[in-house]
Design an enzyme around this catalytic site. Structure first.
Site, mmCIF file in Angstrom:
data_model
loop_
_atom_site.group_PDB
_atom_site.id
_atom_site.type_symbol
_atom_site.label_atom_id
_atom_site.label_comp_id
_atom_site.label_asym_id
_atom_site.label_seq_id
_atom_site.Cartn_x
_atom_site.Cartn_y
_atom_site.Cartn_z
ATOM 1 N N CYS A 96 4.050 1.294 -3.856
ATOM 2 C CA CYS A 96 3.314 0.781 -5.034
ATOM 3 C C CYS A 96 1.955 1.188 -5.173
ATOM 4 O O CYS A 96 1.373 1.229 -6.077
ATOM 5 C CB CYS A 96 3.450 -0.588 -5.205
ATOM 6 S SG CYS A 96 5.244 -1.277 -4.995
ATOM 7 N N GLU B 259 5.244 -8.511 -8.800
ATOM 8 C CA GLU B 259 4.446 -7.114 -8.755
ATOM 9 C C GLU B 259 5.157 -6.083 -8.943
ATOM 10 O O GLU B 259 6.547 -5.902 -8.620
ATOM 11 C CB GLU B 259 4.281 -7.205 -7.079
ATOM 12 C CG GLU B 259 2.834 -6.212 -6.931
ATOM 13 C CD GLU B 259 3.538 -4.920 -6.308
ATOM 14 O OE1 GLU B 259 3.491 -3.715 -6.952
ATOM 15 O OE2 GLU B 259 3.960 -4.979 -5.351
#
Length: 541
Positions: free
Chosen positions: A330, A296
């Site tokens: 994020c 990720e």
């Protein structure tokens, strides 16, 4: 009159928070910050936990010492002993020695250990929250949310392990044949986690790998090894064998040494796309089994707002999504796309809301924005905003505060001419704003998609066709409608992106554990033992 007594106020048809997920798992414990008694108890817990927090990560006899400073004020908070390449390779050997025994435990046994870990995390709340503030600069509410996420990961993956690994799947076949599909651990998984969620992402990776029957070598971010050391110690105390979970403190060189080791069976990574590319190339260059990379890697996350959106809702969600956690998520909002008809009015409200944010010591409950992770990050972000100001693109910037001594960055809002002008993820409390004209939504979506990332996306609109069009036209892993775009909840909003934002599967989702496992089919000819005895019990004419 209907309620009659306070004890009857709770509806019997609505489960209390602890039972939100029913029989599957217990929900993590929260705190109502508006309840003075609960808040005072939390603060007392944090103060007591500070004295019990570890000050060392790693072992002195095995690593090179490096002092750790707090981003709050630059004061020393501990020491990390970082492993060399040889030490990292020895850690893989240790984890390999523990794989067989751990993988042979039943899924229920592994799940029970992870549930005990969840309980220990909650029991050590004060110590962990103190570390999250002092080592990672987390505000009190952010730290509590992260602790809850870590607890949820433990319990969710325990539940998933029982569901997926508990019993083999019976597959169809002709009479006299028994076919079963089972899942089993792959071997040693390397888990490399970031500093922005040093407890939740760290344990999310680790517990997923452990639940699937793998042993783990865990390398935390070099900025936050104390939190990782505390988590690993609690995992060992909960029953994870020390050979099944090995901590490797170190920088990128230690991570590269682990990834290059031919004995590893997979890598879970959260971080920059550049490092993910390097890991992928290193894995591909090795001669041996082709192993999975679960990555990720962040994104240039956008929020689309049309003229039908509720201005108060948008203001609240923009300020939360862009500036909470000092923009170091994020999922954080990087690019706000306002329909030009309402842009001026909405921007005035957003700037007003941002001005009310208080920047300061994250251990103070009144603080909204703490420091960024270190002085290098702060210098880079400040230089970026200064450059925008020289170019005449700075719309707003918080006033300086000379009382703050740590790595603080003043929140800022920067104007862009078009979405394509934002070409990189700016990882801090900096919001970029652009406008779009009514009827040009398709072009806006194309511009947003052109950066190649696909992590989080938000849309604010009261027109269903607009919302449906955005969802159908974009490949982002998580899309949020008329709400903020941060704080994904384990099991409710599995998190992860596509394109340059990650490989999948999503963390905290029903498909996660399968990627950490190997499939095995066993086919048995039952007729070889004298026939299919079950036929004798078949009724009929």
């Amino acid at each position: 009159a209907l309620i009659a007594h306070p004890n009857a106020a709770r509806s019997r048809s609505i489960p209390p928070p602890a039972q939100l997920y029913g029989a599957a798992r217990l929900n993590s414990r929260g705190v109502e910050f508006g309840d003075g008694k609960a808040l005072r108890a939390l603060l007392a817990d944090v103060e007591a936990g500070t004295a019990n927090a570890p000050r060392d990560a790693g072992e002195a006899r095995h690593g090179q010492a490096r002092a750790l400073d707090s981003p709050i004020d630059g004061r020393a908070i501990g020491t990390v002993y970082e492993l060399s390449d040889e030490g990292a390779q020895a850690a893989v050997a240790r984890a390999l020695s523990g794989f067989s025994a751990w993988s042979m435990f039943s899924a229920d046994h592994r799940a029970s250990i992870l549930e005990r870990l969840a309980d220990r995390l909650e029991a050590n709340r004060g110590m962990l929250l103190s570390l999250l503030a002092r080592e990672a600069g987390k505000t009190l509410d952010d730290a509590l949310a992260e602790l809850r996420e870590a607890v949820d990961f433990c319990r969710f993956y325990a539940s998933e392990a029982r569901r997926i690994f508990g019993e083999p799947v019976r597959l169809p076949g002709p009479t006299g044949e028994d076919n079963r599909l089972t899942l089993r651990g792959r071997g040693v998984f390397v888990c490399i986690s970031p500093w922005n969620f040093p407890l939740a992402i760290f344990l999310g990776q680790v517990t997923a790998a452990l639940a699937a029957g793998n042993s783990v070598v865990a390398k935390p971010a070099e900025q936050t090894p104390l939190i990782a050391a505390a988590a690993v110690a609690l995992a060992h105390d909960a029953g994870v064998p020390k050979e099944a979970l090995v901590l490797v403190p170190g920088d990128g060189r230690a991570g590269a040494a682990l990834v290059a080791d031919k004995r590893i069976a997979g890598v879970a990574f959260t971080g920059s796309v550049e490092v993910a590319w390097a890991i992928n190339q290193a894995l591909a260059a090795k001669r041996g089994p082709i192993v999975p990379l679960i990555a990720e890697t962040g994104g240039i996350n956008a929020m689309i707002v049309d003229a039908t959106a509720l201005p108060e809702q948008v203001t609240d969600d923009v300020v939360t999504s862009a500036f909470r956690s000092a923009g170091q998520r994020c999922s954080a909002l990087r690019l706000l796309c306002l329909q030009d008809d309402i842009a001026h009015r909405f921007l005035a409200m957003i700037e007003g809301g941002a001005q009310e944010l208080r920047m300061g010591d994250p251990r103070d409950p009144a603080t909204h924005i703490g420091p960024v992770i270190d002085r290098d990050a702060a210098a880079k972000l400040d230089a970026y905003v200064d450059s925008a100001e020289r170019a005449g693109r700075l719309l707003w910037r918080a006033l300086p505060n000379s009382d703050l001594q740590g790595s603080f960055v003043r929140p800022a809002i920067i104007r862009l001419e078009r979405p394509e002008d934002l070409t990189e993820e700016v990882f801090g409390p900096i919001l970029h704003v652009t406008t779009w004209k009514a009827g040009a939504l398709d072009g806006l979506l194309d511009a947003i998609a052109s950066n190649g990332t696909g992590l989080t996306l938000a849309v604010h609109s009261r027109i269903d066709a607009v919302v449906d069009g955005v969802i159908a036209g974009m490949n982002h892993g998580n899309i949020y409608v008329n709400r903020n775009m941060i704080g994904a909840v384990v099991g409710s909003q599995p998190f992860g992106g596509s394109g340059l934002s990650g490989t999948g599967p999503k963390a905290g989702g029903p498909h996660t554990l399968v990627r950490f496992a190997l499939e095995q089919v066993v086919s048995i000819n039952t007729a070889a033992a004298g026939g299919n005895a079950s036929l004798l019990t078949v009724g009929g004419d």
